[in-house]
Design an enzyme around this catalytic site. Structure first.
Site, PDB file in Angstrom:
ATOM      1  N   CYS A  48       0.864  -1.177   0.000  1.00  0.00           N
ATOM      2  CA  CYS A  48       0.000   0.000   0.000  1.00  0.00           C
ATOM      3  C   CYS A  48       0.901   1.228   0.000  1.00  0.00           C
ATOM      4  O   CYS A  48       1.699   1.421   0.930  1.00  0.00           O
ATOM      5  CB  CYS A  48      -0.918   0.004   1.221  1.00  0.00           C
ATOM      6  SG  CYS A  48      -1.869   1.522   1.441  1.00  0.00           S
ATOM      7  N   HIS A 138      -3.546  -2.535 -11.277  1.00  0.00           N
ATOM      8  CA  HIS A 138      -4.317  -1.315 -11.495  1.00  0.00           C
ATOM      9  C   HIS A 138      -4.844  -1.275 -12.919  1.00  0.00           C
ATOM     10  O   HIS A 138      -4.128  -1.629 -13.869  1.00  0.00           O
ATOM     11  CB  HIS A 138      -3.468  -0.064 -11.233  1.00  0.00           C
ATOM     12  CG  HIS A 138      -3.088   0.095  -9.807  1.00  0.00           C
ATOM     13  ND1 HIS A 138      -3.861   0.781  -8.897  1.00  0.00           N
ATOM     14  CD2 HIS A 138      -2.015  -0.386  -9.116  1.00  0.00           C
ATOM     15  CE1 HIS A 138      -3.282   0.728  -7.709  1.00  0.00           C
ATOM     16  NE2 HIS A 138      -2.160   0.032  -7.820  1.00  0.00           N
ATOM     17  N   GLU A 192     -10.687   0.885  -4.738  1.00  0.00           N
ATOM     18  CA  GLU A 192      -9.602  -0.014  -4.371  1.00  0.00           C
ATOM     19  C   GLU A 192     -10.078  -1.443  -4.173  1.00  0.00           C
ATOM     20  O   GLU A 192     -11.126  -1.685  -3.568  1.00  0.00           O
ATOM     21  CB  GLU A 192      -8.906   0.470  -3.090  1.00  0.00           C
ATOM     22  CG  GLU A 192      -8.063   1.710  -3.287  1.00  0.00           C
ATOM     23  CD  GLU A 192      -7.039   1.888  -2.185  1.00  0.00           C
ATOM     24  OE1 GLU A 192      -6.282   0.931  -1.918  1.00  0.00           O
ATOM     25  OE2 GLU A 192      -7.005   2.965  -1.584  1.00  0.00           O
ATOM     26  N   CYS A 201      -4.877   6.726  -2.935  1.00  0.00           N
ATOM     27  CA  CYS A 201      -4.190   5.460  -3.195  1.00  0.00           C
ATOM     28  C   CYS A 201      -2.844   5.782  -3.818  1.00  0.00           C
ATOM     29  O   CYS A 201      -2.772   6.289  -4.937  1.00  0.00           O
ATOM     30  CB  CYS A 201      -5.024   4.588  -4.133  1.00  0.00           C
ATOM     31  SG  CYS A 201      -4.232   3.027  -4.591  1.00  0.00           S
ATOM     32  N   GLY A 204      -1.960   3.646  -6.769  1.00  0.00           N
ATOM     33  CA  GLY A 204      -2.847   4.060  -7.846  1.00  0.00           C
ATOM     34  C   GLY A 204      -2.428   5.375  -8.471  1.00  0.00           C
ATOM     35  O   GLY A 204      -2.566   5.572  -9.692  1.00  0.00           O
TER      36      GLY A 204
END
Length: 258
Positions: A48, A138, A192, A201, A204
């Site tokens: 993350c 992604h 997410e 994110c 992201g």
């Protein structure tokens, strides 16, 4: 803790509330520590981006360390956050994975082995998808029905799950919807994998810039505005690494019985 306990801790009514629970664990190999994270649905992602900035700040504050750079082992590999003098945290996120089958997605590649602006129809609308892994999968879209995305016009709670669980993404996916403001500035909202709509994110945001560069829409240095605030992303040509810079601040601290 167990995935069930992680779900309880993340519950915003009956727990602490959060998008995930992060653990600072003993080092693996020649690293400073190991990171594990459970999403709010109990699943365990590879990494993350926002979380690792928070982890670096947490460890530095707890240990009173003077270290400004950490080598952190994650399921996505080695990630290296650096605490900057202005309080921001810059993270070397490594190289993006562009080969479609390794993202993974079964969408057909359009540029060599990379999926760039490949059509995917959701609820009768066709989105041009570019697929990137930045340690986790992604799917990024800048256009719908050949028109630029307007993030304020999206019903992300309706369409988000239909991307996440679409069979063309065998490991599920995070989905970024991006509106271009200029070549160095975009707005993005994210659905997410395992957490739903979140305010930001980090992985992201990195995927957003990589996808934008591949599509010819943005420069390699770009500010990504998310509902939770801006992140500054650079996909550096000299080493092919992605660098993410953003804040990490203490909100509160305490103890919880699990």
């Amino acid at each position: 803790i167990t995935p069930k306990q992680a779900i309880k801790l993340c519950d915003r009514n009956f727990g602490i509330g959060g998008d995930g629970v992060i653990f600072a664990l003993p080092p693996t190999g020649e690293t400073d520590l190991t990171m594990r994270i459970f999403n709010s649905d109990g699943s365990e992602p590879e990494m993350c981006g926002n979380g690792i900035r928070c982890l670096a700040r947490f460890v530095a504050d707890m240990d009173g360390t003077t270290a400004h750079r950490f080598r952190i082992h994650t399921l996505a590999g080695l990630i290296q956050p650096e605490l900057l003098p202005d309080g921001q945290v810059c993270v070397d996120m490594g190289e993006p994975i562009l080969e479609g089958s390794k993202v993974p997605t079964t969408l057909q590649p359009t540029q060599g082995s990379t999926v760039v602006q490949q059509d995917l129809t959701i609820d009768g609308q066709t989105y041009a998808m570019t697929c990137v892994s930045t340690g986790n999968p992604h799917a990024v879209t800048y256009t719908v029905d050949r028109r630029p995305i307007k993030v304020d016009h999206l019903d992300i709670f309706s369409i988000g799950p239909k991307f996440e669980h679409n069979p063309v993404f065998p490991a599920r996916t995070n989905t970024e919807f991006v509106e271009v403001l200029s070549r160095s500035h975009v707005r993005m909202v994210v659905w997410e994998r395992g957490a739903g709509r979140t305010l930001a994110c980090g992985t992201g945001a990195c995927a957003t810039v990589v996808a934008g560069v591949l599509e010819g829409k943005v420069d390699r240095k770009c500010q990504v505005d998310l509902p939770g605030g801006p992140l500054h992303i650079e996909w550096r040509e000299s080493d092919n690494h992605m660098y993410m810079t953003g804040p990490a601040e203490l909100a509160f601290q305490g103890m919880v019985v699990v």
